[in-house]
Scaffold this motif. Structure first.
Motif, mmCIF file in Angstrom:
data_model
loop_
_atom_site.group_PDB
_atom_site.id
_atom_site.type_symbol
_atom_site.label_atom_id
_atom_site.label_comp_id
_atom_site.label_asym_id
_atom_site.label_seq_id
_atom_site.Cartn_x
_atom_site.Cartn_y
_atom_site.Cartn_z
ATOM 1 N N GLY A 9 8.196 10.132 13.990
ATOM 2 C CA GLY A 9 6.990 9.375 13.710
ATOM 3 C C GLY A 9 7.286 8.166 12.863
ATOM 4 N N PHE A 10 6.270 7.710 12.201
ATOM 5 C CA PHE A 10 6.401 6.539 11.323
ATOM 6 C C PHE A 10 5.754 6.850 9.993
ATOM 7 N N SER A 11 6.207 7.921 9.333
ATOM 8 C CA SER A 11 5.529 8.294 8.101
ATOM 9 C C SER A 11 5.493 7.100 7.152
ATOM 10 N N PHE A 12 4.316 6.827 6.650
ATOM 11 C CA PHE A 12 4.073 5.711 5.738
ATOM 12 C C PHE A 12 4.594 4.376 6.297
ATOM 13 N N GLY A 13 4.563 4.273 7.615
ATOM 14 C CA GLY A 13 4.909 3.013 8.250
ATOM 15 C C GLY A 13 6.348 2.571 8.055
ATOM 16 N N ASP A 14 7.225 3.493 7.654
ATOM 17 C CA ASP A 14 8.632 3.162 7.385
ATOM 18 C C ASP A 14 8.801 2.187 6.214
ATOM 19 N N HIS A 15 7.723 1.930 5.491
ATOM 20 C CA HIS A 15 7.845 0.976 4.389
ATOM 21 C C HIS A 15 8.718 1.563 3.273
ATOM 22 N N LEU A 16 9.430 0.705 2.589
ATOM 23 C CA LEU A 16 10.409 1.068 1.560
ATOM 24 C C LEU A 16 11.547 1.899 2.151
ATOM 25 N N GLY A 17 11.793 1.713 3.435
ATOM 26 C CA GLY A 17 12.851 2.456 4.101
ATOM 27 C C GLY A 17 12.287 3.691 4.760
ATOM 28 N N GLN A 60 0.839 -1.199 0.000
ATOM 29 C CA GLN A 60 0.000 0.000 0.000
ATOM 30 C C GLN A 60 0.875 1.250 0.000
ATOM 31 N N ALA A 61 1.937 1.208 0.815
ATOM 32 C CA ALA A 61 2.859 2.341 0.878
ATOM 33 C C ALA A 61 3.577 2.510 -0.459
ATOM 34 N N ALA A 62 3.986 1.386 -1.052
ATOM 35 C CA ALA A 62 4.691 1.449 -2.332
ATOM 36 C C ALA A 62 3.792 2.061 -3.409
ATOM 37 N N LEU A 63 2.532 1.695 -3.360
ATOM 38 C CA LEU A 63 1.590 2.225 -4.349
ATOM 39 C C LEU A 63 1.443 3.740 -4.179
ATOM 40 N N ASP A 64 1.370 4.166 -2.935
ATOM 41 C CA ASP A 64 1.307 5.598 -2.663
ATOM 42 C C ASP A 64 2.546 6.289 -3.239
ATOM 43 N N GLY A 65 3.714 5.648 -3.005
ATOM 44 C CA GLY A 65 4.965 6.208 -3.517
ATOM 45 C C GLY A 65 4.986 6.263 -5.037
ATOM 46 N N ARG A 112 8.325 32.314 13.753
ATOM 47 C CA ARG A 112 7.234 31.401 13.379
ATOM 48 C C ARG A 112 7.800 30.075 12.902
ATOM 49 N N VAL A 113 7.223 29.008 13.433
ATOM 50 C CA VAL A 113 7.716 27.660 13.133
ATOM 51 C C VAL A 113 6.621 26.847 12.461
ATOM 52 N N ALA A 114 6.962 26.234 11.343
ATOM 53 C CA ALA A 114 6.042 25.303 10.680
ATOM 54 C C ALA A 114 6.411 23.889 11.114
ATOM 55 N N VAL A 115 5.530 23.273 11.858
ATOM 56 C CA VAL A 115 5.763 21.892 12.289
ATOM 57 C C VAL A 115 4.934 20.987 11.386
ATOM 58 N N LEU A 116 5.609 20.228 10.527
ATOM 59 C CA LEU A 116 4.884 19.407 9.559
ATOM 60 C C LEU A 116 4.235 18.202 10.238
ATOM 61 N N TYR A 117 3.107 17.765 9.689
ATOM 62 C CA TYR A 117 2.512 16.508 10.154
ATOM 63 C C TYR A 117 1.703 15.876 9.031
ATOM 64 N N GLY A 118 1.199 14.689 9.352
ATOM 65 C CA GLY A 118 0.405 13.923 8.381
ATOM 66 C C GLY A 118 1.103 12.629 8.014
ATOM 67 N N PHE A 119 0.345 11.662 7.538
ATOM 68 C CA PHE A 119 0.876 10.405 6.995
ATOM 69 C C PHE A 119 1.654 9.556 8.001
ATOM 70 N N GLY A 120 1.408 9.786 9.281
ATOM 71 C CA GLY A 120 2.083 8.943 10.267
ATOM 72 C C GLY A 120 3.177 9.640 11.044
ATOM 73 N N ALA A 154 -11.521 -14.679 9.693
ATOM 74 C CA ALA A 154 -11.607 -13.944 10.953
ATOM 75 C C ALA A 154 -10.282 -13.276 11.296
ATOM 76 N N VAL A 155 -9.243 -13.526 10.477
ATOM 77 C CA VAL A 155 -7.920 -12.979 10.766
ATOM 78 C C VAL A 155 -7.649 -11.776 9.879
ATOM 79 N N GLN A 156 -7.134 -10.725 10.474
ATOM 80 C CA GLN A 156 -6.790 -9.543 9.685
ATOM 81 C C GLN A 156 -5.460 -8.981 10.139
ATOM 82 N N ILE A 157 -4.876 -8.160 9.296
ATOM 83 C CA ILE A 157 -3.678 -7.423 9.683
ATOM 84 C C ILE A 157 -4.090 -5.957 9.716
ATOM 85 N N GLY A 158 -3.668 -5.234 10.719
ATOM 86 C CA GLY A 158 -4.056 -3.832 10.803
ATOM 87 C C GLY A 158 -3.245 -2.962 9.855
ATOM 88 N N ASP A 159 -3.691 -1.746 9.690
ATOM 89 C CA ASP A 159 -2.989 -0.764 8.861
ATOM 90 C C ASP A 159 -2.901 0.529 9.675
#
Lengths: 1009, 271
Positions: free
Chosen positions: B58-66, A110-115, B6-14, A484-489
């Motif tokens: 944070g964990f933007s985009f869940g750390d996926h793809l690095g 899902q993350a890769a697709l977003d990328g 003035r400080v812009a603190v970014l957020y979103g996406f984790g 009944a099993v899922q993985i969260g997101d």
């Protein structure tokens, strides 16, 4: 457009000085730790199956700027990395590729697709799936490769392909096809004829996984015989005399044990054979949980919302309220420990988000019960080894909590052989809300009116997570459904949390709840009670795949969804906010006051359920319980010299129930939100155990909250009353140790029980139900005595597993979680001994109460014999008075350290305090009273706390504690030994470093998937 | 000289340390706004209205793809000009933990004079293979041009990451950055007296992730863009320390606050 091609992108860490393939190394370490399998080298390749129309240039661009890190990784497009001799000059001996089954949540994809969409904003219809390939060199001879593949994947949700040594030699590498979801055909709602005999009625329930009993099926049958109901149905174009599958499924969800707590609502005839008393209990919940809280509510004004919402809410300060909830996710965690636990924690986060008009989750608690990680007994087929359950559950909780940015501040891990059948995974969350929203509404009250629009927010609906609620109301068998099993997101959910809290503050939310068990049927069904009805259109619900039938859409428990009620005039602002946060928001219906929950699919009405029938139509159970106390053998206490006593302490410290959980707990973020005052660990080396969490959630402000827990399933083997009293006392004691404000403490009761309904498969149901009755009596007695109202709770009543024809029931277990106020966190106290010369005291009385102690369990395992019969008894009046005096002394800043004395007794508590200052000491037990040395050292009498006081304050401290049991034990020191004396003689000696390594060694497992 | 920094603190996406990052800038006397990344991308908000940009942990985009890759790409491809203009105009940037990973992956750190957004280093999995939350001792390079760390010697703060091992594959890069004073903050052994920061790898857990040369954070050649893996914002008050109950401190600001004061003061005087 023709067939969309699937491009294969492979990525692997570069093999350069200073870099390593850490994923491979972790697997290597795990195989060595859990299976004594030693492998020379393991490498890993991440694969992306990219199903998209991309040009070669675009593929190269995405490889360089998205899929690989140019510094540390290398990758290929449409060519196996294993055929690239620069990257892999030596071919592996074995290669195992793991990928998801179709339809399973793949967060990396899902993350890769977003990328990919960031690089190519106009790309349409792309899909991605990920794989992981493990490469092995230097495997031992005779290894069962299939066994190894099974260690690396869970066949319930994943697929594996393998290249055995033969294939590797021929350079034939493992491949998995793209996990295409099989097309599902839409089926129109069908009518279920209930005018059948009883046997057939039960067949309908069993085959449909409805988990409804005969009486309930008959109540439904009766409903459809009502001429008035039939007339209404006719006008709506519904089958007049029988339910649709949509209706039957919706009722099964709403009436499931999971959602409606039928056992706690049952009428129970209780026979106590000890007192010869027979009592009729009309609902354990109303009698022993709700009533005490309502009685306490008359004396305090800070109980804002109890029992009826997704979590209990208390006033904390004039500006802020706190709420708390804990849930269990046992059955899903047994089937897929990672996904089950992750959906558990992110699910309970949504309970907080769905409290009042929306609360912000600020802390998680996680308590697990597992089989021992070194379990070597028989393992029935279909069960994972406890070490794998531990790793998977821990990883799920870690991922869910850490990625959501919610600190895990408190928890426990308990081990017992009987949890191999069903692990217990308790996930809890604390939240905050401003007392009043900018528009003046009180945040803990929901304010929907008929006409408000029903939004479904967050994830889409899929066939994953169908029947979770009814499934958890059945025992675990080999046929338990994988759906009944899922993985969260967590990231989809985090975006939703950000958005919901902004919508709340902007006044855009009238009502909100989460979609958990039972999906839309429960969330909309429950909220419809507030306005008196709702109308829902399933045809507009966004789906993960086309073809889902109406009943599936209605009951699917697909994760990361909230249901929100919004006024017409707020629609544009609400949708703009959803758009900004990239959160899917869909209008799926309207709240009404029609008195019924009406479900449509497009133009067609598929369900009509009167609100009163849905929520009050389920017949009350009638049950019987009989209390006959068990009689256990006493253990054999070995004759031991002081050194041998030291070794016994060392072995106790190494038992998984007592051993340090640091290796696991450090992997949780416990400090995000920058509020952590008393952390899971304290002491000079940050490795001594904390008793309770203290947080200061308002930045720069010293007002705090305390979170603690108590859990001791061991005592259920003697009496669930003692188990419950001990659990609550432990939670309170832990909170007292850090200086809680005892005038504002509230609790959560989470019961996990084996099936307590007498039946053919549960012949001892009356005993198990009697345990439940006694547990509730204890809860009532102790909570009233401590002025500790339960504000929310949950029960999970079918914690049995039947596998290979063998039934394994968990020991009855209550988790008691406490949330309390802390007036000034600068006065909080930690457990570690501080300065040399500080006076050590034991507060509270020690009795001869070794029954079901950790010591007795250990001795009974080591030398035969039983666990004894004298479980610790509670004296709430004495304890509370002592706790009040101690917190007063803390408020006057007289106490340097305080540590709860529980599992493993006083000797264990002292050892842990010594770890905190990295120094041993000599203590003297002369003042401890009339008990034998075993009880003095290892007994677990309740109401006891080890404290230290600096010499300058001992006099003032003694004055405050004048009317309480205060035993002076010695002084803090920096010796290399721990020595315990009694009557002028040493009774226990041990080197502190030996104790420390025993305590730390057991659960430091290393590695992971 | 601005009245209000003035400080812009970014957020979103984790991103998930946005609230406390905003709070510490406010404690340091600045005005801070949480700005959703999409508000910059869609033009509703502009970095030009701010003096400091903070990319929190944070964990933007869940750390996926690095870790940091995907959010880095959103900034690198979505608001490239805005980011380059901001940095080139001499304004200040901080990336903490995941924010640091974002700045490294998008090439803003260790960076170059041209702000070319070319990645030259990376942050990869800790050698332990897992995420950890533990407190560390940091030491700062007194000769660094970094405006964020002026006058700092040592502080104690937590690390909370799974991918904090700072690496590069080109040795001369490290030498160059060292010479420029860009290797501004390192993990140190508290048993050794100040100053003791060095290149010799320190054992776990003193260096929690096996970073090359014990690097905990770096700055760009100008010293205005700064990033680090540990969390100074998590030690904003004395009662948040790991061992404060042993030390009986005079309660007040925590050891992490100096970094934010430095930036706010610098912005007041120079921007």
């Amino acid at each position: 457009m023709g067939q969309v091609p699937v491009h294969l992108i492979e990525v692997t860490p570069r093999d350069l000085p200073g870099l390593q393939d850490t994923r491979g190394e972790s697997i290597k370490e795990m195989l060595a730790a859990d299976h004594s399998l030693f492998v020379e080298k393991i490498r890993s390749i991440t694969g992306y199956q990219v199903k998209a129309n991309l040009t070669p240039d675009q593929l190269l661009h995405s490889l360089q700027d998205l899929f690989t890190d140019p510094i540390i990784e290398t990758g290929t497009v449409n060519k196996s990395l294993l055929d690239d001799s620069t990257t892999y000059p030596g071919k592996p001996q074995l290669a195992i590729m793991v990928g998801f089954k179709p339809g399973v949540t793949d967060n990396a994809a899902q993350a890769a697709l977003d990328g990919l969409h960031t690089l190519f904003p106009n790309l349409d219809g792309a899909e991605i799936s990920t794989t992981m390939t493990y490469l092995f060199w230097g495997l031992p001879d005779g290894l069962d490769y299939k066994w190894l593949a099974n260690i690396l994947h869970n066949p319930m949700i994943e697929r594996a392909a393998m290249a055995t040594p033969d294939l590797c030699k021929q350079a034939i590498w493992p491949q998995l096809p793209y996990p295409e979801r099989p097309a599902i055909e839409f089926t129109q709602p069908v009518t279920i004829d209930l005018e059948v005999d009883d046997q057939k009625l039960m067949q309908i329930s069993d085959e449909g996984l409805l988990a409804l009993n005969l009486e309930e099926m008959k109540a439904i049958q009766a409903h459809y015989r009502d001429p008035q109901i039939q007339a209404t149905r006719e006008t709506l174009g519904l089958p007049a005399e029988a339910p649709t599958d949509v209706e039957l499924e919706c009722l099964a969800q709403t009436w499931s044990e999971h959602c409606s707590h039928k056992i706690f609502a049952a009428k129970i005839h209780h026979n106590d054979t000890v007192t010869n008393e027979e009592t009729e209990i009309d609902s354990l919940f109303k009698t022993h949980i709700m009533q005490p809280t309502h009685d306490m509510q008359e004396d305090v004004d800070w109980l804002l919302s109890v029992f009826h919402d997704n979590s209990g809410v208390i006033e904390w300060t004039k500006e802020w309220s706190l709420c708390i909830k804990a849930e269990t996710h046992n059955s899903p965690s047994a089937l897929d420990p990672f996904g089950g636990a992750m959906t558990g924690i992110v699910g309970v986060n949504r309970d907080i988000l769905g409290t009042g008009l929306g609360a912000r989750p600020i802390a998680n608690t996680d308590v697990f019960c597992f089989g021992p990680p070194d379990y070597s007994g028989d393992l029935p087929g279909g069960l994972f080894h406890p070490s794998r359950v531990l790793r998977g559950v821990h990883a799920g909780i870690r991922t869910g909590g850490n990625e959501s940015g919610i600190p895990t501040v408190n928890g426990a891990i308990v081990f017992d052989d009987r949890f191999i059948g069903k692990p217990l995974v308790y996930a809890g969350t604390v939240g905050t809300m401003p007392r009043k929203l900018p528009d003046g509404r009180e945040s803990h009250d929901k304010t929907p009116t008929p006409g408000d629009i029903v939004y479904m927010l967050g994830g889409k609906v899929g066939s994953d997570g169908i029947h979770g609620a009814t499934f958890s109301s059945l025992e675990l068998t080999e046929e338990s459904p994988s759906s009944a099993v899922q993985i969260g997101d967590p990231i989809t959910q985090k975006k939703m949390i950000d958005m919901v809290l902004e919508a709340r503050d902007a006044g855009l939310i009238q009502v909100i709840t989460d979609n958990g068990a039972g999906g839309l049927s429960s969330s909309v069904g429950e909220m419809a009670e507030l306005t008196g009805g709702a109308e829902l259109d399933l045809a507009v619900v966004p789906l993960k795949q086309p073809g889902l039938s109406p009943w599936e859409i209605l009951v699917s428990e697909s994760q990361e969804r909230m249901t929100v009620g919004v006024r017409h005039e707020d629609v544009p602002a609400f949708e703009a906010l959803a758009n900004l946060h990239e959160v899917e928001a869909t209008q799926v219906g309207t709240f009404t006051d029609s008195g019924a929950f009406i479900v449509k699919h497009g133009e067609k009405t598929v369900a009509h359920l009167p609100m009163n029938f849905m929520h009050d139509g389920c017949p009350q159970l009638n049950l019987k319980s009989e209390w006959i106390p068990p009689i256990n053998e006493e253990p054999n206490y070995p004759k031991s010299n002081p050194k041998q006593m030291g070794q016994i302490l060392s072995r106790l410290l190494a038992r998984p129930n007592i051993a340090s959980k640091e290796w696991w707990v450090r992997q949780y973020d416990h400090e995000v939100i920058a509020q952590s005052v008393i952390k899971p660990f304290c002491g000079v080396n940050h490795d001594a155990p904390g008793d309770a969490a203290v947080i200061a959630p308002i930045m720069g402000n010293t007002r705090g909250a305390v979170i603690s827990c108590g859990i001791v399933p061991r005592y259920s083997d003697i009496d669930a009353y003692a188990m419950t009293a001990a659990s609550i006392d432990e939670a309170v004691r832990n909170a007292v140790c850090v200086g809680v404000n005892l005038d504002k403490i509230a609790g959560l009761d989470n019961f996990c029980w084996p099936d307590p309904i007498e039946s053919e498969k549960t012949p001892d149901g009356q005993y198990k139900l009697a345990q439940l009755v006694r547990s509730n009596q204890a809860l009532d007695d102790v909570c009233r005595a401590y002025n500790l109202p339960c504000i929310s709770g949950k029960d999970s009543m079918k914690n049995d597993a039947k596998l290979d024809g063998k039934k394994i029931s968990i020991p009855p277990t209550l988790l008691y979680t406490l949330l309390g106020d802390h007036q000034d966190v600068r006065k909080a106290v930690s457990s570690d001994f501080k300065d040399k010369g500080d006076t050590i005291y034991l507060l509270g009385e020690t009795h001869q109460e070794l029954g079901a102690s950790e010591l007795n369990f250990m001795l009974s395992e080591e030398t035969g014999g039983g666990i004894g019969n004298d479980a610790p008894q509670i004296d709430t009046e004495r304890n509370l008075a002592l706790y009040r005096a101690l917190t007063k002394a803390m408020d006057e800043e007289l106490v340097r350290s305080a540590h709860d004395c529980s599992d493993g007794g006083l000797a264990t508590a002292i050892a842990e305090c010594c770890f905190g200052c990295d120094g041993g000491t000599t203590i003297d037990l002369d003042g401890i009273g009339d008990v034998d040395n075993w009880a003095a050292l290892f007994g677990e009498s309740l109401g006891r706390i080890v404290v230290t006081v600096s010499p300058a304050n001992t006099e003032k401290f003694a004055t405050i504690m004048a009317n309480h049991c205060l035993v002076k034990l010695g002084q803090v020191d920096n010796k290399s030994e721990l020595t315990i004396k009694r009557g002028g003689e040493n009774i226990l000696t041990a080197k502190l470093t030996d104790l420390l390594s025993s305590w730390k060694g057991t659960l430091h497992m290393g590695g992971g998937v | 000289m601005p009245q209000d920094v003035r400080v812009a603190v970014l957020y979103g996406f984790g991103i998930n340390c946005d609230h406390e990052t905003k709070a510490v800038f406010e404690m340091a006397g600045a005005e801070a706004d949480r700005i959703h990344v999409n508000e910059l991308v869609n033009g509703d908000k502009s970095l030009a209205d701010y003096h400091i940009m903070a990319v929190p942990g944070g964990f933007s985009f869940g750390d996926h793809l690095g870790s940091g890759r995907l959010l880095g790409n959103r900034l690198r491809f979505g608001i490239r000009d805005m980011v380059q203009d901001f940095v080139k105009s001499g304004k200040l940037v901080i990336g903490i933990c995941n924010g640091f990973q974002v700045l490294v992956k998008m090439g803003l750190l260790p960076g170059d004079e041209d702000v070319s957004l070319t990645q030259t280093a990376s942050l990869t999995l800790n050698n332990t293979g897992h995420y950890e939350d533990r407190w560390v001792h940091l030491e700062f390079d007194p000769n660094s041009p970094c405006v964020w760390t002026k006058g700092l010697e040592r502080i104690r703060v937590p690390v909370r990451h799974g991918e904090g091992k700072f690496v590069t594959t080109i040795d001369k890069n490290l030498d160059q950055w060292a010479e420029n004073g860009q290797l501004v903050v390192r993990y140190v052994d508290p048993m050794h007296e100040y100053p003791s920061a060095g290149d010799e790898p320190l054992p776990f857990p003193i260096c929690p992730n096996a970073s090359m040369r014990n690097i905990a954070g770096v700055c760009d050649p100008t010293g205005r863009v700064f990033g680090l893996m540990p969390h100074p914002e998590a030690n904003h008050s004395t009662w948040l320390g790991a061992t404060w109950t042993r030390e009986m401190p005079e309660h007040g600001e925590g050891e992490g606050m100096a970094i934010f004061h430095n930036a706010v003061n610098f912005a007041k005087e120079n921007l």
